[in-house]
Structure formats: C-alpha cells, structure tokens
Enzyme design. Structure first.
Site, short mmCIF file in Angstrom:
data_model
loop_
_atom_site.label_atom_id
_atom_site.label_comp_id
_atom_site.label_asym_id
_atom_site.label_seq_id
_atom_site.Cartn_x
_atom_site.Cartn_y
_atom_site.Cartn_z
N CYS A 135 0.74 -1.26 0.15
CA CYS A 135 0.03 -0.43 0.18
C CYS A 135 0.54 1.54 0.06
O CYS A 135 1.30 1.43 -1.20
CB CYS A 135 -1.49 0.19 1.19
SG CYS A 135 -2.19 0.90 1.00
N ALA A 136 0.83 1.97 0.50
CA ALA A 136 1.05 3.89 1.11
C ALA A 136 3.02 3.21 1.62
O ALA A 136 4.09 3.96 0.99
CB ALA A 136 0.70 4.11 2.13
#
Length: 215
Positions: A135-136
């Site tokens: 994800c991030a």
C-alpha cells in the site's frame, strides 16, 4: 481441531500464549518455524495487517505484531483496535526471517518516523533478509529510506505515492531480490501468500491458497 483453525482463533483473540502453543504443535509435526515481524502504528491498515498475520501464522510462522506507539494498543485506519504482542522498542536485538510492513495513513508515516523500527529495517536490509511492504509503505517508508533504490516496486495507485516511488512496476505483487511490495488491501492475500512462498516454498503457498479459496 486443525492447527490452522487454532492459529486463526489465536490471532483473532490476540492470544500470544495460544499462538505459541499452536506453533509448537506445528513444529512437532515437521514444519519449519520462521520468525516474522509485523510492525503497526495508529493509522495502520487493518485488512493488510490481518491478512499478513493470519496467512503467515497458518503457514507455521511465529508472527510478532509490534507497536511503534508508546502502548501496545493501536487504533487502525478504520477505527479497529489491535493489541500488539510487543513494542518495537523492545525488539532491537532480535533477528527476523521477514519484516512485513502494512500500509494505511497516517500509519505508514508513523512507522517511517520510528527510530527503533528504522534500525530494524536497516539491519534487515543489510542482511539481505526478506523485507516487504504494501500500500503506502513502499513509497512512504522504503523509498524515503533508500531501501528500494534501483529496484522494481509497486504501491497503492494514488498520485502522492506513485510520484514518491517514481517508477511503479505492474503487478499486484512485485518481488525484486529480498524486497517484496504490493498495492493495497485487495492484493494483501496474494502478497501474504507470496511471502509464504519465500519462507516455506511454493507447495505450502499453494496449499494455503486452496484452503483459503484465493483465486
């Protein structure tokens, strides 16, 4: 009751003692136990955290969920509260077969800003031991620390993360050397199964894929 079922119950209940009991039983049946660290913070993504943790426990790993906060209880990105097994500050002398970073905001930033976790990540990278992020976190943590420079990687397809990562590779899961990255909550099971493949081999990963009904 099957070991995989007991392991899932242990994770959901947050029972470290039950998890250890299950893992000792797995070890006695011939499984090779690996040590995995899953760091979390306030604002970490709960689906990603649970997919990573649950899948690796099913494989037979000893998974330590560790908080970078001052307490073991973290409020995740959608409000779910997870009680970690330990504080990251207490694990500086430990070695892990894998460190896997969930995403979520601002959780990824809080993981990035932890000095104790920074030392663990750099030690893991120096050993060329498996290091993973979803994800991030590939952009916010690994890229900002120079840990994926020159490597293929992916991340959540939001402009700030894509711009920070620079050259985003295609694919739900991207493995380059000892670094593995993935895109987000919807790719977390494939991500976790890829980590199982790295630690326990393709047969175990395929076994779990079938049991968990992952396409």
């Amino acid at each position: 009751m099957r070991l995989a079922t007991l392991a899932m119950i242990a994770v959901l209940r947050g029972s470290r003692a039950l998890t250890r009991t299950v893992l000792r039983a797995a070890a006695s049946t011939g499984a090779t136990q690996k040590r995995v660290l899953v760091p979390i913070a306030d604002g970490s993504e709960e689906i990603e955290t649970c997919c990573i943790t649950d899948t690796l426990v099913r494989a037979g790993a000893e998974v330590t969920v560790a908080s970078v906060e001052a307490t073991t209880t973290c409020t995740m990105s959608r409000g779910l509260k997870i009680v970690a097994d330990a504080l990251v500050t207490d694990l500086g002398n430990d070695e892990f077969d894998l460190v896997a970073l969930p995403g979520g905001m601002p959780g990824a930033e809080r993981l990035r800003d932890s000095d104790a976790l920074d030392a663990i990540l750099r030690k893991q990278d120096a050993r060329r031991a498996p290091l993973a992020a979803v994800c991030a976190s590939p952009a916010v943590i690994l890229k900002s620390k120079g840990l994926i420079d020159g490597r293929q990687a992916t991340c959540y397809p939001a402009p700030p993360f894509v711009e920070a990562l620079g050259d985003v590779s295609d694919g739900a899961v991207v493995r380059d050397g000892h670094i593995t990255t993935s895109r987000g909550p919807g790719t977390s099971l494939k991500f976790a199964l890829d980590l199982v493949d790295q630690l326990y081999g393709p047969e175990k990963a395929e076994e779990l894929r079938a049991q968990m009904l992952v396409d």
